[in-house]
Motif scaffolding. Sequence first.
Motif, PDB file in Angstrom:
ATOM      1  N   ASN A 150       0.062 -18.992  55.493  1.00 31.45           N
ATOM      2  CA  ASN A 150       1.173 -18.075  55.757  1.00 31.45           C
ATOM      3  C   ASN A 150       1.132 -17.492  57.169  1.00 31.45           C
TER       4      ASN A 150
ATOM      5  N   ASN B 201       0.547 -19.242  59.548  1.00 30.04           N
ATOM      6  CA  ASN B 201       1.002 -20.405  60.325  1.00 30.04           C
ATOM      7  C   ASN B 201      -0.085 -20.930  61.257  1.00 30.04           C
ATOM      8  N   TRP B 202      -1.349 -20.765  60.829  1.00 30.45           N
ATOM      9  CA  TRP B 202      -2.468 -21.308  61.593  1.00 30.45           C
ATOM     10  C   TRP B 202      -2.684 -22.756  61.165  1.00 30.45           C
TER      11      TRP B 202
ATOM     12  N   LYS C 218       0.578 -28.791  63.724  1.00 29.49           N
ATOM     13  CA  LYS C 218       1.858 -29.430  63.446  1.00 29.49           C
ATOM     14  C   LYS C 218       1.921 -30.773  64.172  1.00 29.49           C
TER      15      LYS C 218
ATOM     16  N   SER D 116      -2.177 -30.485  58.709  1.00 30.47           N
ATOM     17  CA  SER D 116      -1.677 -29.110  58.596  1.00 30.47           C
ATOM     18  C   SER D 116      -2.599 -28.250  57.736  1.00 30.47           C
TER      19      SER D 116
END
Length: 427
Positions: free
Chosen positions: A156, A158-159, A162, A176
Amino acid sequence: MNKVMEFLERWLLPVAEKLNNNRYLTALRDGFMVALPVIIFGSIFVVIANFPFLDRLLGEEAYAAYQNALGPASAATLSLMGLFVIVGIGYKLTEHYGGQAIYGGVVAIASFLILTPQTVEKVTGAIPTSSLGAQGLFLGIFTAIISAELYRFFVNKNWVIKMPAGVPEAVSRSFSSLIPIGLTLTVFLLVRILFSYTPYETVQNFIYTVIQQPLTKLGSGLGATIVAVILIQIFWFFGLHGQIIVNTVFDPIWYALNDENFQAFQAGRELPNVITKQFIDTFLVGMGGSGMTLAVVILIFLIGRSRQVKELGKLGGPPGIFNVNEPITFGLPIILNPLALIPWILAPVVVTVITYFAMASGLVPKPAGIIVPWTTPIGISGFLATGNAWQGAVLQIFNLLVVMAIWWPFLKIIDKSYYEKENKPSE
């Protein structure tokens, strides 16, 4: 009676609903369900490997070879049941949050193994199987829940790495998850290092000494078991699945006790515990379902006069043999029926006491730790659960007669009220 129902509705039902909807307890319950098929598989082969009189038929040497050949079936399933439960909890909790569930299961098992001692009699790089079974279950439960929460937290934030467009989805998902999994496992590695400087030395020792041992001792007592049984019946009376609610809390304790008996049974030692998972599932639930309603079905055929009750007996009889009792609980009905409340609660409590003292006194063998499928009919399940002992089957039949005696006057009143309504002259 009305005051009792009002009290239960006001104070107990809100608690039950919260427990039933709690995401952690739901993940715990579903985690056990994930492990159940392999546990039953291992249990079946324990039964096959220990058929009575087989040693006399085959001879001592052939019998030993026979047991050694079948041994891996239980060693790779029952003895490692903690691993399967941990994967299931991590998977189901991550799935609940809408994340990549498979990585939730992976990070849960990896975190648990990091915390688990990897030394057996001064030999490093080896993990004792006892730590991977029911003995390590409490640590596994905490680890699975915390690791899934940490994994979700890092995702959550966002570590994540991508990948560019065009990279295969499986590769993209793997990369990811790399940072969230890596950070989660690092946390558990630090916890392991910190505990190595404490008197407990390992997290496993800490959990077992401070939490698991006291709870297991409490859960093995008759008093705590009676409380659990009463709560199961009360929740069911109000239409809530009592077993799901109560067993979610007690299952880790009962499974740990079950495993202690199983290890003793395989080693030929005296079984230490009366109360186990199979004590509940075989000698209470395994007699027609929750509330042992197979007795009610039999009574319907013996004393039923009303058309409603007779038809219900025909409908509920076949599934009742296999411990499915929804037709009876909802059809009689038992749920929210004041006339059924007393026998519904009293009968399981009486049977719990009878079964406990029959086993504690040595009159009937204690449960051998063998997980018998819950749909196994009465008699057969008692025989298998006690390590192929005929006394287990006899105890089930005796308990069934006791439940029938308790239900008799109440069912007669219920049946009479239906009969009178059916034969009342129409105005």
